[in-house]
Enzyme design. Structure first.
Site, PDB file in Angstrom:
ATOM      1  CB  SER A 193      -0.850  -0.033   1.279  1.00 36.92           C
ATOM      2  OG  SER A 193      -1.473   1.207   1.489  1.00 36.92           O
ATOM      3  CE1 TYR A 241      -4.042  -3.042   5.606  1.00 35.20           C
ATOM      4  CE2 TYR A 241      -3.663  -0.701   5.221  1.00 35.20           C
ATOM      5  CZ  TYR A 241      -3.840  -1.981   4.742  1.00 35.20           C
ATOM      6  OH  TYR A 241      -3.798  -2.216   3.381  1.00 35.20           O
ATOM      7  CE  LYS A 263      -1.574  -4.841   3.466  1.00 38.22           C
ATOM      8  NZ  LYS A 263      -1.740  -6.166   2.863  1.00 38.22           N
TER       9      LYS A 263
HETATM   10  P1  NAD Z   1     -10.924  -7.261   1.212  1.00 39.25           P
HETATM   11  O1  NAD Z   1     -11.129  -7.255   2.678  1.00 39.25           O
HETATM   12  O2  NAD Z   1     -12.089  -7.046   0.333  1.00 39.25           O
HETATM   13  O3  NAD Z   1     -10.213  -8.628   0.776  1.00 39.25           O
HETATM   14  C1  NAD Z   1      -9.316  -9.313   1.620  1.00 39.25           C
HETATM   15  C2  NAD Z   1      -9.790 -10.758   1.699  1.00 39.25           C
HETATM   16  O4  NAD Z   1      -8.902 -11.492   2.555  1.00 39.25           O
HETATM   17  C3  NAD Z   1     -11.195 -10.908   2.285  1.00 39.25           C
HETATM   18  O5  NAD Z   1     -11.965 -11.687   1.399  1.00 39.25           O
HETATM   19  C4  NAD Z   1     -10.984 -11.631   3.626  1.00 39.25           C
HETATM   20  O6  NAD Z   1     -12.050 -12.489   3.930  1.00 39.25           O
HETATM   21  C5  NAD Z   1      -9.678 -12.370   3.359  1.00 39.25           C
HETATM   22  N1  NAD Z   1      -8.878 -12.668   4.551  1.00 39.25           N
HETATM   23  C6  NAD Z   1      -8.511 -11.836   5.559  1.00 39.25           C
HETATM   24  N2  NAD Z   1      -7.745 -12.498   6.441  1.00 39.25           N
HETATM   25  C7  NAD Z   1      -7.610 -13.768   5.989  1.00 39.25           C
HETATM   26  C8  NAD Z   1      -6.947 -14.924   6.464  1.00 39.25           C
HETATM   27  N3  NAD Z   1      -6.260 -14.930   7.610  1.00 39.25           N
HETATM   28  N4  NAD Z   1      -7.024 -16.062   5.735  1.00 39.25           N
HETATM   29  C9  NAD Z   1      -7.726 -16.097   4.583  1.00 39.25           C
HETATM   30  N5  NAD Z   1      -8.391 -15.043   4.091  1.00 39.25           N
HETATM   31  C10 NAD Z   1      -8.325 -13.886   4.782  1.00 39.25           C
HETATM   32  O7  NAD Z   1      -9.771  -6.201   0.892  1.00 39.25           O
HETATM   33  P2  NAD Z   1      -9.275  -5.643  -0.507  1.00 39.25           P
HETATM   34  O8  NAD Z   1      -9.634  -4.214  -0.575  1.00 39.25           O
HETATM   35  O9  NAD Z   1      -9.649  -6.563  -1.591  1.00 39.25           O
HETATM   36  O10 NAD Z   1      -7.705  -5.691  -0.251  1.00 39.25           O
HETATM   37  C11 NAD Z   1      -6.913  -6.776  -0.680  1.00 39.25           C
HETATM   38  C12 NAD Z   1      -5.497  -6.568  -0.186  1.00 39.25           C
HETATM   39  O11 NAD Z   1      -5.014  -5.332  -0.696  1.00 39.25           O
HETATM   40  C13 NAD Z   1      -5.377  -6.473   1.334  1.00 39.25           C
HETATM   41  O12 NAD Z   1      -4.178  -7.118   1.725  1.00 39.25           O
HETATM   42  C14 NAD Z   1      -5.292  -4.990   1.579  1.00 39.25           C
HETATM   43  O13 NAD Z   1      -4.594  -4.700   2.754  1.00 39.25           O
HETATM   44  C15 NAD Z   1      -4.529  -4.520   0.356  1.00 39.25           C
HETATM   45  N6  NAD Z   1      -4.775  -3.112   0.020  1.00 39.25           N
HETATM   46  C16 NAD Z   1      -6.047  -2.664  -0.102  1.00 39.25           C
HETATM   47  C17 NAD Z   1      -6.282  -1.329  -0.389  1.00 39.25           C
HETATM   48  C18 NAD Z   1      -7.685  -0.790  -0.467  1.00 39.25           C
HETATM   49  O14 NAD Z   1      -7.860   0.418  -0.309  1.00 39.25           O
HETATM   50  N7  NAD Z   1      -8.689  -1.598  -0.732  1.00 39.25           N
HETATM   51  C19 NAD Z   1      -5.203  -0.458  -0.573  1.00 39.25           C
HETATM   52  C20 NAD Z   1      -3.910  -0.950  -0.455  1.00 39.25           C
HETATM   53  C21 NAD Z   1      -3.697  -2.299  -0.155  1.00 39.25           C
HETATM   54  C1  WQD Z   2      -9.411   9.543   0.980  1.00 38.77           C
HETATM   55  C2  WQD Z   2      -9.657  11.027   1.229  1.00 38.77           C
HETATM   56  C3  WQD Z   2      -9.992  11.560   3.538  1.00 38.77           C
HETATM   57  C4  WQD Z   2     -13.773   9.412   4.012  1.00 38.77           C
HETATM   58  C5  WQD Z   2      -6.808   4.548   3.013  1.00 38.77           C
HETATM   59  C6  WQD Z   2      -5.772   3.827   3.826  1.00 38.77           C
HETATM   60  C7  WQD Z   2      -4.666   3.334   2.941  1.00 38.77           C
HETATM   61  C8  WQD Z   2      -5.229   2.522   1.778  1.00 38.77           C
HETATM   62  C9  WQD Z   2      -6.315   3.226   1.050  1.00 38.77           C
HETATM   63  C10 WQD Z   2      -5.185   0.227   2.348  1.00 38.77           C
HETATM   64  C11 WQD Z   2      -8.922  11.564   2.448  1.00 38.77           C
HETATM   65  C12 WQD Z   2     -11.242  11.848   2.739  1.00 38.77           C
HETATM   66  C13 WQD Z   2     -12.603   9.944   3.501  1.00 38.77           C
HETATM   67  C14 WQD Z   2     -14.837  10.275   4.353  1.00 38.77           C
HETATM   68  C15 WQD Z   2     -13.497  12.140   3.648  1.00 38.77           C
HETATM   69  N1  WQD Z   2      -5.802   1.289   2.215  1.00 38.77           N
HETATM   70  N2  WQD Z   2     -12.480  11.291   3.321  1.00 38.77           N
HETATM   71  N3  WQD Z   2     -14.662  11.613   4.156  1.00 38.77           N
HETATM   72  O1  WQD Z   2      -6.995   7.562   3.799  1.00 38.77           O
HETATM   73  O2  WQD Z   2      -6.121   7.945   1.445  1.00 38.77           O
HETATM   74  O3  WQD Z   2      -6.211   5.668   2.383  1.00 38.77           O
HETATM   75  O4  WQD Z   2      -7.302   3.662   1.993  1.00 38.77           O
HETATM   76  O5  WQD Z   2      -4.017   0.025   2.239  1.00 38.77           O
HETATM   77  O6  WQD Z   2      -3.828   2.575   3.743  1.00 38.77           O
HETATM   78  O7  WQD Z   2      -5.261   4.715   4.803  1.00 38.77           O
HETATM   79  O8  WQD Z   2      -8.304   6.758   1.768  1.00 38.77           O
HETATM   80  O9  WQD Z   2     -10.670   6.730   1.124  1.00 38.77           O
HETATM   81  O10 WQD Z   2     -10.091   6.799   3.583  1.00 38.77           O
HETATM   82  O11 WQD Z   2      -9.672   8.820   2.180  1.00 38.77           O
HETATM   83  O12 WQD Z   2     -13.375  13.352   3.492  1.00 38.77           O
HETATM   84  O13 WQD Z   2     -15.889   9.858   4.845  1.00 38.77           O
HETATM   85  O14 WQD Z   2     -11.045  11.212   1.500  1.00 38.77           O
HETATM   86  O15 WQD Z   2      -9.801  12.525   4.534  1.00 38.77           O
HETATM   87  O16 WQD Z   2      -8.527  12.886   2.154  1.00 38.77           O
HETATM   88  P1  WQD Z   2      -6.871   7.099   2.422  1.00 38.77           P
HETATM   89  P2  WQD Z   2      -9.770   7.198   2.192  1.00 38.77           P
END
Ligand code: NAD
Ligand code: WQD
Length: 351
Positions: A139, A164, A168
């Site tokens: 991330s 969290y 990562k």
């Molecule tokens: P998500 O929660 O929709 O998907 C993650 C999946 O992993 C879920 O289906 C959950 O049931 C499964 N899971 C969690 N722990 C587990 C375990 N111990 N064993 C087996 N399955 C397990 O999330 P997503 O948005 O699809 O994210 C996928 C990956 O990408 C995650 O690792 C997340 O941290 C990373 N990521 C997400 C974002 C985002 O904003 N969505 C941003 C950056 C990184």
């Molecule tokens: C985006 C912008 C908020 C909600 C997060 C995690 C990051 C990654 C992606 C997993 C910001 C603003 C948000 C709301 C708002 N996830 N906001 N009202 O914080 O950039 O990243 O998700 O890895 O680790 O931290 O994303 O969508 O929460 O926020 O004004 O109700 O929207 O302040 O400027 P963020 P976000």
């Protein structure tokens, strides 16, 4: 065009991929792109944050009966061993993990245990079965408050503001050290920026539990009438309109990035790190206004105080992924807001 090139090149080498967390938001979209490129995939997911209906919908989109699925926790060594004894995987795309920033502050032990123990168990079982190829969901959060904008992969990692983010950052270090000690490993760390949107069919999308943490699912829930208004967290940042600026990326583009990352694995890359973003920064109000304009719906909002831990601006320089993987985001802000709304409108209660 470059994604097309990537696709064409992929056709020549099909792989069998273990997809952990494949029932989730990004995993389910990635399955579609893996199959479209000719690969096969087996999903392992404990369904802690997903619904198996997502996999039924993926199968429908692909036009197949079902997606091979094991309801399994990646911390379950016995279960993973059994699966890997039964079949050979060329690589693993490791999405499984807990991802809610706020919850990780409340339950740090649960986040460290799930994300770190899960990954340690997974990679141990993988190496015991001779599979040393992994693509890891990292991330942009690992950059902390970035020292350069746009952010390149050379930008030093920073201080995360929540457990969290630390999982990562720590897991990146674990995988880098393992690869250094054993060069047979190919490790691709993908640093996602802000994934939004949904498959254009509207059959799959993001399905958050409870009150959404992230901006886009909050906007769609306000638009569909589930929540009265959006709180905009701060309008006094040093940005063009005072609201936070982020690099939103359509989840289909992000999914394709994983297929392209298999090319790095194929050429035995050792360790590689790629930003997956568009390179464009949009503010909170840019997103809200685009959503209203493109979809013709109302999104009431009011300005609230800044959210703890937020930074003003975060967007990528995605040139390395284009140069080395032939990957470039194809979708813009209009497709992002259109497809987010299409999914929410067709599935007001999620799956
Ligand atoms: P998500 O929660 O929709 O998907 C993650 C999946 O992993 C879920 O289906 C959950 O049931 C499964 N899971 C969690 N722990 C587990 C375990 N111990 N064993 C087996 N399955 C397990 O999330 P997503 O948005 O699809 O994210 C996928 C990956 O990408 C995650 O690792 C997340 O941290 C990373 N990521 C997400 C974002 C985002 O904003 N969505 C941003 C950056 C990184
Ligand atoms: C985006 C912008 C908020 C909600 C997060 C995690 C990051 C990654 C992606 C997993 C910001 C603003 C948000 C709301 C708002 N996830 N906001 N009202 O914080 O950039 O990243 O998700 O890895 O680790 O931290 O994303 O969508 O929460 O926020 O004004 O109700 O929207 O302040 O400027 P963020 P976000």
């Amino acid at each position: 065009m470059s994604s097309l090139l990537c696709k064409i090149e992929q056709i020549f080498k099909y792989m069998n991929i273990l997809v952990t967390g494949g029932a989730g938001f990004i995993g389910s979209h990635t399955l579609i792109e893996l199959y479209a490129a000719g690969h096969t995939a087996v999903v392992v997911d404990n369904l802690s944050n997903s619904n198996p209906e997502s996999l039924r919908r993926v199968a429908k989109i692909i036009g197949t009966d079902s997606i091979p699925f094991h309801e399994l926790d990646v911390r379950d060594r016995g279960g993973l061993n059994k699966l890997m004894e039964e079949q050979k995987f060329d690589a693993c795309i490791h999405f499984a993990g807990l991802k809610a920033v706020g919850e990780s502050v409340e339950k740090p032990w649960e986040y460290y245990e799930n994300n770190i123990s899960g990954t340690l168990t997974l990679v141990d079982v993988m190496r015991n079965h001779g599979c040393k190829n992994i693509i890891f969901s990292s991330s942009a959060t690992v950059y902390g408050d970035p020292v350069e904008i746009p952010i390149t992969e050379k930008c030093p990692k920073g201080q995360c503001t929540n457990p969290y983010g630390w999982t990562k950052s720590m897991l990146e270090q674990v995988l880098m050290d393992m690869q250094k000690a054993d060069p047979e490993w190919n490790v691709v760390l993908l640093r996602y920026f802000n994934p939004v949107g949904a498959h254009p069919s509207g059959l799959i999308g993001e399905n958050p539990n409870g009150i959404p943490n992230n901006l886009m699912p909050y906007i769609t829930q306000v638009a569909v009438g589930k929540r009265p208004e959006l709180g905009v967290f701060g309008n006094d940042y040093d940005t063009p309109d005072g609201t936070g600026v982020r690099d939103y990326i359509h989840v289909v583009d992000l999914a394709r990035g994983h297929v392209c990352a298999l090319k790095a694995i194929e050429r035995k890359c050792g360790l590689e790190i790629f930003n997956l973003g568009t390179g464009h920064g949009y503010s909170v109000l840019d997103m809200v206004n685009a959503f209203i304009r493109v979809n013709g719906v109302k999104v009431p909002y009011s300005i609230k105080p800044r959210r703890a831990g937020d930074i003003a601006t975060c967007y990528s320089n995605p040139a390395k992924a284009e140069k080395e993987l032939g990957w470039k985001a194809q979708y813009g802000i209009e497709e992002m807001v259109r497809d987010s709304w299409n999914w929410q409108k067709l599935n007001p209660e999620g799956f």
